[in-house]
Every structure is written in structure tokens, then in C-alpha cells.
Motif scaffolding. Structure first.
Motif, PDB file in Angstrom:
ATOM      1  N   HIS A 160      -3.363   2.079  -3.982  1.00  0.00           N
ATOM      2  CA  HIS A 160      -3.496   3.411  -3.360  1.00  0.00           C
ATOM      3  C   HIS A 160      -4.977   3.679  -3.153  1.00  0.00           C
TER       4      HIS A 160
ATOM      5  N   ILE B   5      -7.289  -1.188   2.246  1.00  0.00           N
ATOM      6  CA  ILE B   5      -6.102  -2.050   2.157  1.00  0.00           C
ATOM      7  C   ILE B   5      -6.468  -3.467   2.628  1.00  0.00           C
TER       8      ILE B   5
ATOM      9  N   PRO C 259      -8.042   4.459   3.763  1.00  0.00           N
ATOM     10  CA  PRO C 259      -6.932   3.552   3.453  1.00  0.00           C
ATOM     11  C   PRO C 259      -6.928   2.254   4.252  1.00  0.00           C
TER      12      PRO C 259
ATOM     13  N   VAL D  46       3.253  -2.125   4.345  1.00  0.00           N
ATOM     14  CA  VAL D  46       2.984  -0.692   4.458  1.00  0.00           C
ATOM     15  C   VAL D  46       4.264   0.017   4.892  1.00  0.00           C
TER      16      VAL D  46
ATOM     17  N   ALA E 217       0.857  -1.193   0.000  1.00  0.00           N
ATOM     18  CA  ALA E 217       0.000   0.000   0.000  1.00  0.00           C
ATOM     19  C   ALA E 217       0.889   1.238   0.000  1.00  0.00           C
TER      20      ALA E 217
END
Ligand code: AMP
Length: 145
Positions: free
Chosen positions: A38, A95, A91, A109, A9
Motif C-alpha cells: 500500500h 507499485i 501509488p 491491481v 497493490a
């Protein structure tokens, strides 16, 4: 045990190339397929409906710019379009959800040192750890001065 599918990510900031680089090396070493994601955060979430404005054209512009940046980062590592994911949402949720959809067995990450107030506010990495059903690796990447 080798990982088979790695989801990395990126926030598209200055450290993103470094995060992809580490995940890419890991994927090569493990013989794993790499996917890059993203999440474009909706402005309506960021401003919580406080500002009575139509954000749709700004949102479209942000989405298109994010698409270009994601393409550039992935093309540099020859990661094909089918393994690039541009989504809209928070996010940490996106993710974890994409990792589940893809059946990824590792999420990568970025993580950077946090000081002061930022320590109390938590981070995306913490949020991902909370939501994810697979392993999560937070890689430290140097931020340019
Ligand atoms: P942060 O906690 O916001 O400093 O972000 C730490 C890491 O979370 C980043 O290096 C990325 O790996 C991931 N991340 C943060 N924001 C996003 C986003 N909008 N889309 C995808 N990943 C993100």
C-alpha cells in the motif's frame, strides 16, 4: 510459464480484501510468493502546497492507520510481515518501483467500472501499466452497494 513472485497493490478500500483474495488464489495455483503493497499518498502532493499547514502529525496518523489495515488484510491470508510493504509516495510509481526492487514478475491491481469524468482522468491501473516492466493483471472486484 508460472509466476514466481506476485506483488498485489491495495488502496485499503472496500474492494481490497477481494483483490488480495484473487491474487492469493492465483499465487497458490502458480506456487508463487505473494507480496502486498500500500502506498500512503503524501498530503503535500494531494494539496500541492496550496494549504500552508504542517501536515506531519495527520500524515503520521494516516500512516499508522494504514499499517493496521494492511496488517489485518495480510494476517487474514497468513501473509508474513516480510511480505507486506507500506511506502509513502504516488501509488503508480511506488507499485512499479517496488515490483522492480522485489524482482516481481506479476503485479495485480484492482479495477472497477468507470463512468463519466473518471473515464477521462485515467486510473492507477493505467499508471501502473505505463511504469511497470513486468506483467500487470487488473482484476475486477465487485464493490459493495
Ligand atoms: P484506482 O485507479 O485509484 O481506482 O485504483 C485501482 C487499483 O490501483 C486499486 O484497486 C489498487 O490495486 C491500486 N491502488 C490505488 N491506490 C493505491 C495505493 N494508494 N496503494 C496501492 N495500490 C493502490
Amino acid at each position: 510459464m508460472a509466476y514466481k513472485k506476485i506483488l498485489v497493490a491495495v488502496d485499503l478500500g472496500e474492494t481490497s480484501a477481494g483483490v488480495i483474495d484473487k491474487a492469493h488464489k492465483l499465487a497458490l495455483g502458480q506456487g508463487a510468493q505473494i507480496h502486498v503493497l500500500h502506498a500512503v499518498e503524501p498530503l503535500s502532493i494531494t494539496y500541492g502546497g496550496d494549504i500552508p499547514m504542517d501536515f506531519s502529525s495527520i500524515q503520521d496518523e494516516i500512516y499508522e492507520q494504514a499499517r493496521d489495515q494492511l496488517s489485518r488484510l495480510c494476517a487474514a491470508k497468513a501473509i508474513p510481515e516480510s511480505q507486506r510493504h507500506l511506502v509513502v509516495g504516488r501509488p503508480e510509481n511506488e507499485i512499479a518501483a517496488t515490483a522492480s526492487d522485489l524482482n516481481a514478475d506479476l503485479i495485480v491491481v484492482g479495477s472497477h467500472a468507470r463512468f463519466g469524468l473518471a473515464l477521462l482522468l485515467g486510473s492507477t491501473a493505467d499508471g501502473v501499466l505505463h511504469h511497470a516492466k513486468c506483467d500487470v493483471l487488473a482484476v475486477r472486484v465487485a464493490e459493495p452497494d
